[in-house]
Design a protein around this motif. Sequence first.
Motif, PDB file in Angstrom:
ATOM      1  N   VAL A 220       0.828  -1.202   0.000  1.00 43.36           N
ATOM      2  CA  VAL A 220       0.000   0.000   0.000  1.00 43.36           C
ATOM      3  C   VAL A 220       0.860   1.249   0.000  1.00 43.36           C
ATOM      4  CG1 VAL A 220      -2.102  -0.957   0.956  1.00 43.36           C
ATOM      5  CG2 VAL A 220      -0.253  -0.334   2.496  1.00 43.36           C
ATOM      6  N   GLY A 221       1.971   1.220  -0.689  1.00 34.92           N
ATOM      7  CA  GLY A 221       2.719   2.448  -0.784  1.00 34.92           C
ATOM      8  C   GLY A 221       4.107   2.409  -1.353  1.00 34.92           C
ATOM      9  N   GLY A 222       4.790   1.282  -1.369  1.00 31.11           N
ATOM     10  CA  GLY A 222       6.176   1.257  -1.807  1.00 31.11           C
ATOM     11  C   GLY A 222       6.352   0.662  -3.186  1.00 31.11           C
ATOM     12  N   ASP A 223       7.566   0.217  -3.476  1.00 31.02           N
ATOM     13  CA  ASP A 223       7.914  -0.373  -4.765  1.00 31.02           C
ATOM     14  C   ASP A 223       8.597  -1.717  -4.519  1.00 31.02           C
ATOM     15  OD1 ASP A 223       7.149   2.154  -5.805  1.00 31.02           O
ATOM     16  OD2 ASP A 223       9.195   2.891  -5.571  1.00 31.02           O
ATOM     17  N   GLY A 224       8.253  -2.710  -5.298  1.00 29.91           N
ATOM     18  CA  GLY A 224       8.881  -4.014  -5.147  1.00 29.91           C
ATOM     19  C   GLY A 224       8.851  -4.811  -6.425  1.00 29.91           C
ATOM     20  N   ALA A 225       9.868  -5.640  -6.634  1.00 33.91           N
ATOM     21  CA  ALA A 225       9.958  -6.486  -7.822  1.00 33.91           C
ATOM     22  C   ALA A 225       9.490  -7.893  -7.483  1.00 33.91           C
ATOM     23  CB  ALA A 225      11.389  -6.515  -8.348  1.00 33.91           C
ATOM     24  N   PHE A 226       8.652  -8.457  -8.361  1.00 32.42           N
ATOM     25  CA  PHE A 226       8.103  -9.795  -8.142  1.00 32.42           C
ATOM     26  C   PHE A 226       8.628 -10.815  -9.147  1.00 32.42           C
ATOM     27  CE2 PHE A 226       5.439  -7.417  -5.474  1.00 32.42           C
ATOM     28  CZ  PHE A 226       4.719  -8.264  -4.656  1.00 32.42           C
ATOM     29  N   GLY A 227       9.257 -10.374 -10.216  1.00 34.68           N
ATOM     30  CA  GLY A 227       9.742 -11.302 -11.232  1.00 34.68           C
ATOM     31  C   GLY A 227      11.074 -10.862 -11.793  1.00 34.68           C
ATOM     32  N   ILE A 228      11.856 -11.838 -12.247  1.00 36.87           N
ATOM     33  CA  ILE A 228      13.159 -11.564 -12.852  1.00 36.87           C
ATOM     34  C   ILE A 228      13.401 -12.559 -13.975  1.00 36.87           C
ATOM     35  CG2 ILE A 228      14.413 -13.015 -11.206  1.00 36.87           C
ATOM     36  CD1 ILE A 228      16.740 -11.002 -11.401  1.00 36.87           C
ATOM     37  N   ALA A 229      14.080 -12.105 -15.028  1.00 34.12           N
ATOM     38  CA  ALA A 229      14.484 -12.977 -16.134  1.00 34.12           C
ATOM     39  C   ALA A 229      15.821 -12.488 -16.646  1.00 34.12           C
ATOM     40  CB  ALA A 229      13.443 -12.955 -17.251  1.00 34.12           C
ATOM     41  N   LEU A 230      16.603 -13.399 -17.224  1.00 30.54           N
ATOM     42  CA  LEU A 230      17.877 -13.067 -17.848  1.00 30.54           C
ATOM     43  C   LEU A 230      17.793 -13.381 -19.330  1.00 30.54           C
ATOM     44  CD1 LEU A 230      20.468 -14.598 -15.342  1.00 30.54           C
ATOM     45  CD2 LEU A 230      19.531 -12.286 -15.353  1.00 30.54           C
ATOM     46  N   ASP A 231      18.427 -12.544 -20.156  1.00 28.89           N
ATOM     47  CA  ASP A 231      18.529 -12.890 -21.566  1.00 28.89           C
ATOM     48  C   ASP A 231      19.836 -13.629 -21.825  1.00 28.89           C
ATOM     49  OD1 ASP A 231      20.554 -10.969 -21.766  1.00 28.89           O
ATOM     50  OD2 ASP A 231      19.274  -9.475 -22.723  1.00 28.89           O
ATOM     51  N   THR A 232      20.103 -13.958 -23.084  1.00 30.21           N
ATOM     52  CA  THR A 232      21.261 -14.799 -23.409  1.00 30.21           C
ATOM     53  C   THR A 232      22.578 -14.087 -23.167  1.00 30.21           C
ATOM     54  OG1 THR A 232      21.056 -14.099 -25.716  1.00 30.21           O
ATOM     55  CG2 THR A 232      19.995 -16.174 -25.097  1.00 30.21           C
ATOM     56  N   THR A 233      22.563 -12.759 -23.055  1.00 25.09           N
ATOM     57  CA  THR A 233      23.793 -12.025 -22.814  1.00 25.09           C
ATOM     58  C   THR A 233      23.927 -11.569 -21.371  1.00 25.09           C
ATOM     59  OG1 THR A 233      22.735  -9.970 -23.535  1.00 25.09           O
ATOM     60  CG2 THR A 233      23.931 -11.219 -25.190  1.00 25.09           C
ATOM     61  N   GLY A 234      23.035 -12.051 -20.499  1.00 24.11           N
ATOM     62  CA  GLY A 234      23.178 -11.773 -19.080  1.00 24.11           C
ATOM     63  C   GLY A 234      22.507 -10.507 -18.600  1.00 24.11           C
ATOM     64  N   ASN A 235      21.719  -9.840 -19.436  1.00 21.87           N
ATOM     65  CA  ASN A 235      20.965  -8.686 -18.972  1.00 21.87           C
ATOM     66  C   ASN A 235      19.821  -9.154 -18.084  1.00 21.87           C
ATOM     67  OD1 ASN A 235      22.483  -6.789 -20.584  1.00 21.87           O
ATOM     68  ND2 ASN A 235      21.349  -7.561 -22.349  1.00 21.87           N
ATOM     69  N   ALA A 236      19.515  -8.384 -17.050  1.00 22.04           N
ATOM     70  CA  ALA A 236      18.474  -8.750 -16.091  1.00 22.04           C
ATOM     71  C   ALA A 236      17.248  -7.876 -16.300  1.00 22.04           C
ATOM     72  CB  ALA A 236      18.990  -8.597 -14.666  1.00 22.04           C
ATOM     73  N   TYR A 237      16.079  -8.506 -16.343  1.00 16.43           N
ATOM     74  CA  TYR A 237      14.806  -7.827 -16.546  1.00 16.43           C
ATOM     75  C   TYR A 237      13.951  -8.021 -15.298  1.00 16.43           C
ATOM     76  CZ  TYR A 237      16.164  -8.030 -21.498  1.00 16.43           C
ATOM     77  OH  TYR A 237      16.834  -7.905 -22.696  1.00 16.43           O
ATOM     78  N   LEU A 238      13.400  -6.938 -14.779  1.00 14.68           N
ATOM     79  CA  LEU A 238      12.583  -6.992 -13.575  1.00 14.68           C
ATOM     80  C   LEU A 238      11.172  -6.508 -13.880  1.00 14.68           C
ATOM     81  CD1 LEU A 238      15.011  -5.273 -11.009  1.00 14.68           C
ATOM     82  CD2 LEU A 238      15.002  -7.650 -11.764  1.00 14.68           C
ATOM     83  N   VAL A 239      10.206  -7.073 -13.180  1.00 18.46           N
ATOM     84  CA  VAL A 239       8.839  -6.568 -13.224  1.00 18.46           C
ATOM     85  C   VAL A 239       8.327  -6.525 -11.801  1.00 18.46           C
ATOM     86  CG1 VAL A 239       7.677  -8.810 -13.477  1.00 18.46           C
ATOM     87  CG2 VAL A 239       6.596  -6.736 -14.380  1.00 18.46           C
ATOM     88  N   GLY A 240       7.473  -5.559 -11.528  1.00 16.62           N
ATOM     89  CA  GLY A 240       6.940  -5.470 -10.186  1.00 16.62           C
ATOM     90  C   GLY A 240       5.859  -4.427 -10.069  1.00 16.62           C
ATOM     91  N   ILE A 241       5.734  -3.902  -8.851  1.00 18.70           N
ATOM     92  CA  ILE A 241       4.677  -2.971  -8.487  1.00 18.70           C
ATOM     93  C   ILE A 241       5.324  -1.682  -8.017  1.00 18.70           C
ATOM     94  CG2 ILE A 241       2.750  -2.562  -6.913  1.00 18.70           C
ATOM     95  CD1 ILE A 241       2.458  -5.610  -6.675  1.00 18.70           C
ATOM     96  N   ALA A 242       4.868  -0.560  -8.534  1.00 22.73           N
ATOM     97  CA  ALA A 242       5.381   0.743  -8.125  1.00 22.73           C
ATOM     98  C   ALA A 242       4.232   1.652  -7.724  1.00 22.73           C
ATOM     99  CB  ALA A 242       6.187   1.385  -9.248  1.00 22.73           C
ATOM    100  N   TYR A 243       4.259   2.114  -6.483  1.00 19.16           N
ATOM    101  CA  TYR A 243       3.349   3.157  -6.051  1.00 19.16           C
ATOM    102  C   TYR A 243       3.972   4.537  -6.223  1.00 19.16           C
ATOM    103  CZ  TYR A 243       0.108  -0.202  -4.014  1.00 19.16           C
ATOM    104  OH  TYR A 243      -0.814  -1.203  -3.837  1.00 19.16           O
ATOM    105  N   SER A 244       5.278   4.583  -6.331  1.00 14.73           N
ATOM    106  CA  SER A 244       5.983   5.861  -6.432  1.00 14.73           C
ATOM    107  C   SER A 244       5.649   6.576  -7.731  1.00 14.73           C
ATOM    108  CB  SER A 244       7.495   5.643  -6.367  1.00 14.73           C
ATOM    109  OG  SER A 244       7.886   5.081  -5.131  1.00 14.73           O
TER     110      SER A 244
END
Length: 982
Positions: A788-812
Amino acid sequence: MRVVSSNSVSAYHQPIYGKALHLLSLVTKKTVRQFQVTLLLVVVVTVAVWGQSTVQTAPPSKVTTNRASVSANYGKLPLTFEANQGQTNAKVRFLSRGNAYSLFLTDQEAVLALRKPDGQGPRSASDLLHGKPTALGAKKFKTDIVRMQLAGASGNLRVDGEEKLPGTANYFIGNDPQKWHTNVPTYGKVRYAGVYPGVDLVYYGNQQQLEYDFVVAPNADPSSIKLHFDGAKRLRLDKNGDLDVIAKNGEIAFHKPVLYQNKSGLRQPVEGRFILDARNSIGFAVGAYDRSQPLIIDPTLAYSTYLGGSGQGGNGSFADNGYGITVDSSGDAYVVGDTWSENFPVTSGSYNPNDPGLTDGFFQTSSGIVAKLNTTATALVYSTYIGGNGSSSYTGDFVNGGGGDTVNAIYVDSSGDAYLVGSTWSQNFPTTSGAFQSTNGAFPYGFNAWVAKLNPVGNALLYSTLIGGSAQQESNNVYGDYGNAIAVNSSGDAYVSGFTSSTNFPVTANAYQKTNNAASNVGYNVWVAEVNASGTSLIYSTYLGGSGIASVPNAPYQNFGAGVPGDLSTGLALDTSGDVFVTGYTLSTDFPVTSGAFQTENKAAANGVCTGFVTELNPAGSALIYSTYLGGSGQKVGDAPNGIALDGQDNAYIAGATGSVDFPVTKGSVQGQNNGAAGNVPNAFITKLNSSGSALVYSTFLGGTGNSVDGDRALAIALDNSGNTYVTGYASSTNFPVTANAYQNTNSAAKNSQANAFLSEITADGTSLTYSTYLGGSGGSSGPDLRVGGDGAFGIALDTTGNAYLVGIAYSSNFPITSGVFQATNNGAPGGNSNLFISKFSMSSSSGSSTPASIAVVSGSGQTTPYGSSFTNPLIVIVKDANGNPVSGATVTFTGTGLKFSSSTATTGSNGEASVTATAVASGSLMASATTTGVSGSAVFSLTATKVVLTITSACRTASRFRFSWASPQQGLSMAIRLHRR
């Protein structure tokens, strides 16, 4: 105007695979991190310009203010480099244009023009290259023109466009079609090869950042790099070792280099600093380091975007939420979650562009969402709702979206088909013909799980089926069947898991467990199923769990399932043999465990809180390979794994959160104690369990002291090919462990007792943090924690070159967002609601390998030249390792008869390529060979040199004529002399 740079050098033992190293970024000073790059000299230049009123003052203190200022003054930055085909000055090879800057790349220099309205008019490439004044009467701008020149660089530079893009540029200027320029190719990168021995220079961009990199191969000398700044009034070094380039209207600031090496999982600092040379030039002083090792680069925030609508739910706690993410081979990201917004961004022609959820002015239900973003997050490839009307009979379920539908996890195959899993309250959830189950057995007072397959363009369901029973209900607690994890095998069978309160959940005859053992306590058991490739039947389906407990004296966990007795799964992984690994948390003292398991006792049961479990099922779902508890005594919070990943040896990596002071950790790990335990709040944990489930390979806490409301939790985990683990979640602590090179080193929401997301990378041995950062804004106004107010990541994935992708919830409303992305504003923030965020970090990526396995010709074979002349194009080879990755730093030897080479040896750059020029010293068919140590074969060039016929006629005084003809096959020169006598 102030231009900010950050740069760093470090050394590392891992190979590199052609990754570029960040050098130029057009963002503000306050957003710049000091990038550490192993064994690689990297100058990260960040350009930021503030408004006229602040030109002579310090920049604003807040990241978001700076970003807004840059956006307002300079606009969006392009991703492309145009090849010059006559649309600009002939000296320019490639150009890149922005709203308030231009970059012109020539054979000798980069001309960067930064301007703002007021003092100088817009200027052409010719004007910039030759210093011509602005025409009278032109619109006036203030302009700084800085020419960045490589002092002492190689004379004959090869300039090539790389990563050709599908788009083209067209210039239709004037009414003379002969002067139009059409179908001008565009590129993602421009490479200058061999600017110094073993050093390449690469320019590229990513919508927020225009960047250039020096790529320094092993054994190359970084001290050879010299930058001269033409157009600067003077250079200075401040007390911190930062470099300021003073221009007419502002300054360019380069942060002091940060250098280190990673050896045996430990960071070893390397000394480094700028050196001021005469006449506006700088060099680099680099301390002792292991020059034989390949190079890698540390992280940058490549893109970050919101995704969501305004939210119209009644409680303000949830609006639009992201739970799962994956990425395909092209770098497109797919995200899933749920939404209460009727104006969630969807694309025309998608499967369902209309919100199917119920809205009656008082009660609203959620809908599932699936979205695919392009590689730069500047546009949606597709976005669609998925779900039915929900149920208005919702009375207080703890886990499913307000009587509606949600998508919890996603898997994308090589064809681009998206496999989805979630849960639904809807009676009319969309199912396909022949589906295994088409009716929601828990409607209207409960929910069922579902599995679906969406086609590559996001406009049709290839199959969709429900999976569930009739659920149970006790008092005002409404239960059902929940799906939250998915994996897919090479045959297209989907492996899914979740948890169920139903006593009649569909199980198969060969199931390991055929009954819900927690039914008597109206509790949950885990379920695991394999769905066939058409979604028409279950290959197997089984319960998994114990009896739960009759009452819950303490909420077993603040994340999912608080106050609910039983066992809940949170993650699933699949190995190549078809074994399924599932993790989650349990209140049961009789959860199924196997003999010889690492932990056979639920140590948290006495405190009435949950503990973790990890289980491996055989390919038929009929037996346990192993099953173990994982946790401590729990204190008042409990232990909860939230994600699982596997390596090639079936070691399981588990991430989650723990309130235990005695959670099992190993000696020498990143963090040996639970820093949140004193405040009864959790820390994250990361555990590597061996392939038999009998012992820990490593296990560590990760977290700070938390706050009065919450602590730090890992919610997702991913694993790269080197065994490094990447974890994400949210941190309420102000002292969560971050590294010196963090993108964001403070919890921006701490003053509101709220959380920020985090991203951490842990070395393969679990002993140190390679990288760790906060990611978030100042939070929202709706309440005291993430939900009810902050930001947090709930999922992560890597591509073939090691880049990291995040998805989550942002109230900010000020979550870190990069310029030019699809959605720059949190549409839910005004109503106290959340939006999804999707962020991509360019993580440490190798750009070479220490073991060459092959060498091959890239170009240069088949050329013809006259004897005595050089062949027009260089001879280029590429060296790769056994996995097909480019090898940097390999010495290539060139030999051949009748040929003279510019050098007998050449060193491969970060792209694995080495080149020389050749001159023919004989005629006829010639052959050149290139070899490298460790590779038995050679790369062979077939070349041809032609003879030159020279005729000389001389006039003599006698009347007779003589003709003399001579030829030398070896020299390739024929001469015919005609003598005329008069």
